[in-house]
Design a protein around this motif. Sequence first.
Motif, mmCIF file in Angstrom:
data_model
loop_
_atom_site.group_PDB
_atom_site.id
_atom_site.type_symbol
_atom_site.label_atom_id
_atom_site.label_comp_id
_atom_site.label_asym_id
_atom_site.label_seq_id
_atom_site.Cartn_x
_atom_site.Cartn_y
_atom_site.Cartn_z
ATOM 1 N N TYR A 16 0.826 -1.206 0.000
ATOM 2 C CA TYR A 16 0.000 0.000 0.000
ATOM 3 C C TYR A 16 0.860 1.256 0.000
ATOM 4 C CZ TYR A 16 -2.733 3.764 2.175
ATOM 5 O OH TYR A 16 -3.294 4.966 2.480
ATOM 6 N N ASN A 17 0.516 2.170 -0.920
ATOM 7 C CA ASN A 17 1.199 3.466 -0.986
ATOM 8 C C ASN A 17 0.123 4.553 -0.878
ATOM 9 O OD1 ASN A 17 2.041 5.981 -2.274
ATOM 10 N ND2 ASN A 17 3.944 4.901 -2.751
ATOM 11 N N ALA A 18 0.236 5.343 0.172
ATOM 12 C CA ALA A 18 -0.834 6.298 0.504
ATOM 13 C C ALA A 18 -1.060 7.329 -0.594
ATOM 14 C CB ALA A 18 -0.502 6.998 1.830
ATOM 15 N N LYS A 19 -0.045 7.590 -1.402
ATOM 16 C CA LYS A 19 -0.187 8.631 -2.437
ATOM 17 C C LYS A 19 -0.769 8.074 -3.743
ATOM 18 C CE LYS A 19 3.886 11.172 -0.816
ATOM 19 N NZ LYS A 19 3.125 12.369 -0.354
ATOM 20 N N LEU B 246 6.360 -1.828 9.910
ATOM 21 C CA LEU B 246 6.460 -0.666 9.001
ATOM 22 C C LEU B 246 5.085 -0.347 8.422
ATOM 23 C CD1 LEU B 246 8.384 1.376 7.620
ATOM 24 C CD2 LEU B 246 8.602 -0.249 5.728
ATOM 25 N N TYR C 24 2.185 -2.327 9.429
ATOM 26 C CA TYR C 24 1.167 -2.695 10.431
ATOM 27 C C TYR C 24 1.895 -3.158 11.679
ATOM 28 C CZ TYR C 24 2.203 -7.523 9.056
ATOM 29 O OH TYR C 24 2.855 -8.709 8.790
ATOM 30 N N PRO C 25 1.208 -3.079 12.816
ATOM 31 C CA PRO C 25 1.884 -3.458 14.064
ATOM 32 C C PRO C 25 2.026 -4.966 14.189
ATOM 33 C CG PRO C 25 -0.336 -2.581 14.510
ATOM 34 C CD PRO C 25 -0.147 -2.533 13.038
ATOM 35 N N TRP D 16 -3.503 -8.229 16.240
ATOM 36 C CA TRP D 16 -3.512 -7.600 14.910
ATOM 37 C C TRP D 16 -3.268 -8.689 13.867
ATOM 38 C CZ3 TRP D 16 -4.177 -2.299 14.068
ATOM 39 C CH2 TRP D 16 -4.160 -1.936 12.716
ATOM 40 N N ALA E 52 -7.466 3.863 4.503
ATOM 41 C CA ALA E 52 -8.574 4.797 4.771
ATOM 42 C C ALA E 52 -9.577 4.807 3.617
ATOM 43 C CB ALA E 52 -8.024 6.206 5.006
ATOM 44 N N GLU F 60 9.924 14.566 3.417
ATOM 45 C CA GLU F 60 8.826 13.580 3.334
ATOM 46 C C GLU F 60 9.321 12.147 3.053
ATOM 47 O OE1 GLU F 60 5.620 14.545 0.562
ATOM 48 O OE2 GLU F 60 4.258 13.336 1.818
ATOM 49 N N GLN G 102 8.350 6.487 5.777
ATOM 50 C CA GLN G 102 7.879 5.407 4.901
ATOM 51 C C GLN G 102 6.710 4.613 5.494
ATOM 52 O OE1 GLN G 102 8.899 4.808 1.772
ATOM 53 N NE2 GLN G 102 10.023 6.759 2.025
ATOM 54 N N PHE G 103 6.453 4.750 6.811
ATOM 55 C CA PHE G 103 5.412 3.883 7.390
ATOM 56 C C PHE G 103 4.008 4.353 7.002
ATOM 57 C CE2 PHE G 103 4.579 7.156 10.337
ATOM 58 C CZ PHE G 103 5.694 7.474 11.107
ATOM 59 N N GLY G 104 3.038 3.468 7.267
ATOM 60 C CA GLY G 104 1.625 3.802 7.068
ATOM 61 C C GLY G 104 1.264 4.207 5.651
ATOM 62 N N GLY G 105 1.984 3.683 4.672
ATOM 63 C CA GLY G 105 1.701 4.023 3.274
ATOM 64 C C GLY G 105 2.617 5.128 2.765
ATOM 65 N N GLY G 106 3.404 5.700 3.695
ATOM 66 C CA GLY G 106 4.445 6.652 3.305
ATOM 67 C C GLY G 106 3.959 8.079 3.215
ATOM 68 N N GLY G 107 4.851 9.020 3.593
ATOM 69 C CA GLY G 107 4.547 10.436 3.412
ATOM 70 C C GLY G 107 4.124 11.141 4.693
ATOM 71 N N TRP G 108 3.758 12.423 4.494
ATOM 72 C CA TRP G 108 3.398 13.258 5.646
ATOM 73 C C TRP G 108 2.124 12.785 6.330
ATOM 74 C CZ3 TRP G 108 7.530 15.604 6.735
ATOM 75 C CH2 TRP G 108 8.269 16.379 5.843
ATOM 76 N N GLN H 52 1.022 10.371 8.119
ATOM 77 C CA GLN H 52 0.432 9.028 8.113
ATOM 78 C C GLN H 52 0.548 8.377 9.492
ATOM 79 O OE1 GLN H 52 -1.327 8.117 5.547
ATOM 80 N NE2 GLN H 52 -0.607 9.786 4.208
ATOM 81 N N PRO I 160 2.646 2.208 12.524
ATOM 82 C CA PRO I 160 2.234 0.973 13.211
ATOM 83 C C PRO I 160 2.116 1.191 14.723
ATOM 84 C CG PRO I 160 3.845 0.458 11.519
ATOM 85 C CD PRO I 160 3.751 1.956 11.582
ATOM 86 N N MET J 242 -1.195 2.652 15.188
ATOM 87 C CA MET J 242 -2.242 1.631 15.039
ATOM 88 C C MET J 242 -2.327 0.809 16.329
ATOM 89 S SD MET J 242 -1.246 0.282 11.207
ATOM 90 C CE MET J 242 -0.837 1.475 9.901
ATOM 91 N N ASN K 93 -6.298 10.353 6.578
ATOM 92 C CA ASN K 93 -5.970 8.933 6.757
ATOM 93 C C ASN K 93 -5.743 8.574 8.221
ATOM 94 O OD1 ASN K 93 -6.123 8.707 4.016
ATOM 95 N ND2 ASN K 93 -3.940 8.286 3.666
ATOM 96 N N ILE L 297 -7.845 5.693 10.011
ATOM 97 C CA ILE L 297 -7.173 4.409 10.288
ATOM 98 C C ILE L 297 -7.019 4.190 11.792
ATOM 99 C CG2 ILE L 297 -5.036 3.091 9.906
ATOM 100 C CD1 ILE L 297 -4.823 4.472 7.180
#
Lengths: 449, 449
Positions: free
Chosen positions: A95-98, A133, A135-136, A141, A149, B52, B56-62, B64, B67, B70, B108, B112
């Motif tokens: 998954y890549n948030a962008k 990185l 997910y926990p 989990w 999202a 930015e 890298q976590f949570g899909g990467g970027g500002w 986010q 884990p 979460m 997000n 999440i």
Amino acid sequence: MVSAISIVAIFALEGFVTTYSDGTKDLVFVQTLWRHGDRSPTKTFKTDPFQEDAWQFGGGGWGQLSPAGMKQHLNLGKMLRNRYVTNYNFLPNKYNAKQIYVRSTDVNRTIISAMSNLLGQYGQNDNSSTPGLDYPDVDGWPAGYVPIAVHTVDDDTDHLGNMESTCPFKDQVWELAKTSDEVKSFVNSADVQAVLGNLTNYCGQPVDIDNLWIITNALYIEQIYYNATLRTKNNWFTDAFYAKADAINDQVQLFQNGIFKTVPNIVNGHDVGVLTRKVRGGPILNDMVMHINLKLMCQGQTTPNCTWINNLKNYIYSAHDTTIYAFFSALLIEEYAVKPSGGYPLYSAAVLLELYIDSVDKKPYFKMVYHEQDGSGFKDVTMGIQGCPQNSSYCDLDILRNFANTIKPDQPIDQWCLTDLNKSSSFATVSMLFIAAILAINNNFLGLF
Amino acid sequence: MVSAISIVAIFALEGFVTTYSDGTKDLVFVQTLWRHGDRSPTKTFKTDPFQEDAWQFGGGGWGQLSPAGMKQHLNLGKMLRNRYVTNYNFLPNKYNAKQIYVRSTDVNRTIISAMSNLLGQYGQNDNSSTPGLDYPDVDGWPAGYVPIAVHTVDDDTDHLGNMESTCPFKDQVWELAKTSDEVKSFVNSADVQAVLGNLTNYCGQPVDIDNLWIITNALYIEQIYYNATLRTKNNWFTDAFYAKADAINDQVQLFQNGIFKTVPNIVNGHDVGVLTRKVRGGPILNDMVMHINLKLMCQGQTTPNCTWINNLKNYIYSAHDTTIYAFFSALLIEEYAVKPSGGYPLYSAAVLLELYIDSVDKKPYFKMVYHEQDGSGFKDVTMGIQGCPQNSSYCDLDILRNFANTIKPDQPIDQWCLTDLNKSSSFATVSMLFIAAILAINNNFLGLF
């Protein structure tokens, strides 16, 4: 496997990095529109033995997604992953948030369908994501589960995804369409009157073409979940009678989506066919085309307002059968795409709108693919669109742009919804007369000169 | 265990079925407001070596959710389940679509966080839910995972959850507050000027009290994730300097939430303290009180418009530290509730607003509980609210209603946000003068009569 595919092509056209090409066609953007999965009825008729407490799954009550519906979208998610990640290497492995944005109508069943789908795309325990990185890595989990999202907008004013949004103008157009000869003669036909009359007796409430769907939809779902008891508790229910009522409802749905045999279907100076398609399918088709135009316009641009679309590879709409049907009607391919013809899109039906750039002529093309239901594959429906070539899966983007233009709402849909058709109709009638007068003069129609 | 608890009480007051009582107090409704979990910075300063791509976590970027974030909400979800399901038997053992509603700001990390929290409340593999009824019993679906919908609203106009919503009036109030003596003398003090000046040099951009939070927040998170490299790459960084900058930002946050030592803090005829609390914390406090009033008004009613609230037992807001702080500031307990005093609510901080009915005097009471951060329990903060008894966890609901009233936005917040403070200020100045004149006449202040 498509033979001439080169999986990796650092695209010459400045700005685009794509990893999937089919010959000279490079995939740069995908938009996905799907219907939610299997659900409980959203309401039912008075005498129905199966009222709300008969529906316990998905948190219980009307309109909830069932486990079967969750599974349908889990499967579709896996199929989409297989297409765009495994085979096309177009979407990222994790998954890549962008690169992915998910919009849903604001009801549980579409939101949870999206969550189930994304579980299939990016939540599997297949080592595609990294514990700690993505997910926990903790007790409680699910291993591999990456929460993504799902964004919603206010349902009442979601004129794009929710065909039952609060839009008085849309209601007026439908009321006007019902006065057209074609609809009147259909409604007043003996067959239709007989079925509506019988249902009115059986259901303990007046049944007309506006609420018929409530009955056919409830009966459809009850045949899935209560097939035996349905027939004992509703002794008037027979397969033949249901099929008749359902066929009538299918025809009503064509009318409701602006699809008439009479073309144009002019009532009080209004083409109710075009108006209906503008107000129903217009918003979502134009929203998709807007994204495409933005994508192309931002090619190679690094301005902040291009950042979002430059990064985005997949925009997802989680919505309803009515949304897909309005979308197809806007493109006049509803009977081509949805089988059996006239029927409504089934659970987890999905439309994939793919944007390609040709590396030789540098022009944009689109491809439209339809997933009919759980278990079916992806069927190419591009050729069903008028003006698209019959010997290629790729169609000039301008064909899509023109369709979008012809059924673009006359004003921003929020405002248009609040205009009064009658007020705008007097304007339309005057202008129609005015045009008629000019034509008459031009052609000396009245022999006056 | 609370000794005098009777776990099951079919409440005499018509309409309420509750399963948790503390003596004569019966729990009927819970509202939960929490901050999202641990995240990456939402932005940073120019010269920051951690831009930015460092996140890298949570899909990467500002911005986010990490884990860790979460996990913080998974834990909080388990705690909430333990309180309201296991101990209080107030919320259902398995997810019930009518009893729980989750609203999140449309970013997000809050969406999440809610998904992670609900995984802790209702998604565990603990046999509380039924495969095939609550979730699909299929390969690829985590056993016990029940997906629950999280609803969002448009972020720009979410004046309730998003303290950075587009609200020109709110910006004007802050600009006015900055011209008050108290804020001016603070900003112009040698200490503050020195820190802002140094940061301007270090950060390669002008730093003032409006963007200071970007720097302290980025440094806060970098101390968590890049503590070692932070100090080598930013040789100007010291714990002492960071503590100074953070303390200044804490004070700025008090001002930004309408908390001044000068009470009232009148500028150009406006009480910027009250105005700020009205425009920031007013919407969410009044939204919660509105739900409570609706719940009480619908007691025993079976009209359709009461169905939703009658079924609802838990309304959840997934939001931000700024939301919680504005809420506490509206109740003037921000320093009482949030420790260290002046600091902002930490990751997964949560406020529980519980509504009780006393079975003897039939009156409504509230209890407010605060969860400071992951690992802390639930702390009763009801007594911190002015007017609430100091010897009981239960406070007369009218105290809360009065607070809500005093800081109720002057108009529906959507409209108020678009009014011009200067235009309304001329009106306020005139009315202030008018009142002053009357007072003067009354008290023969000017000795004219």
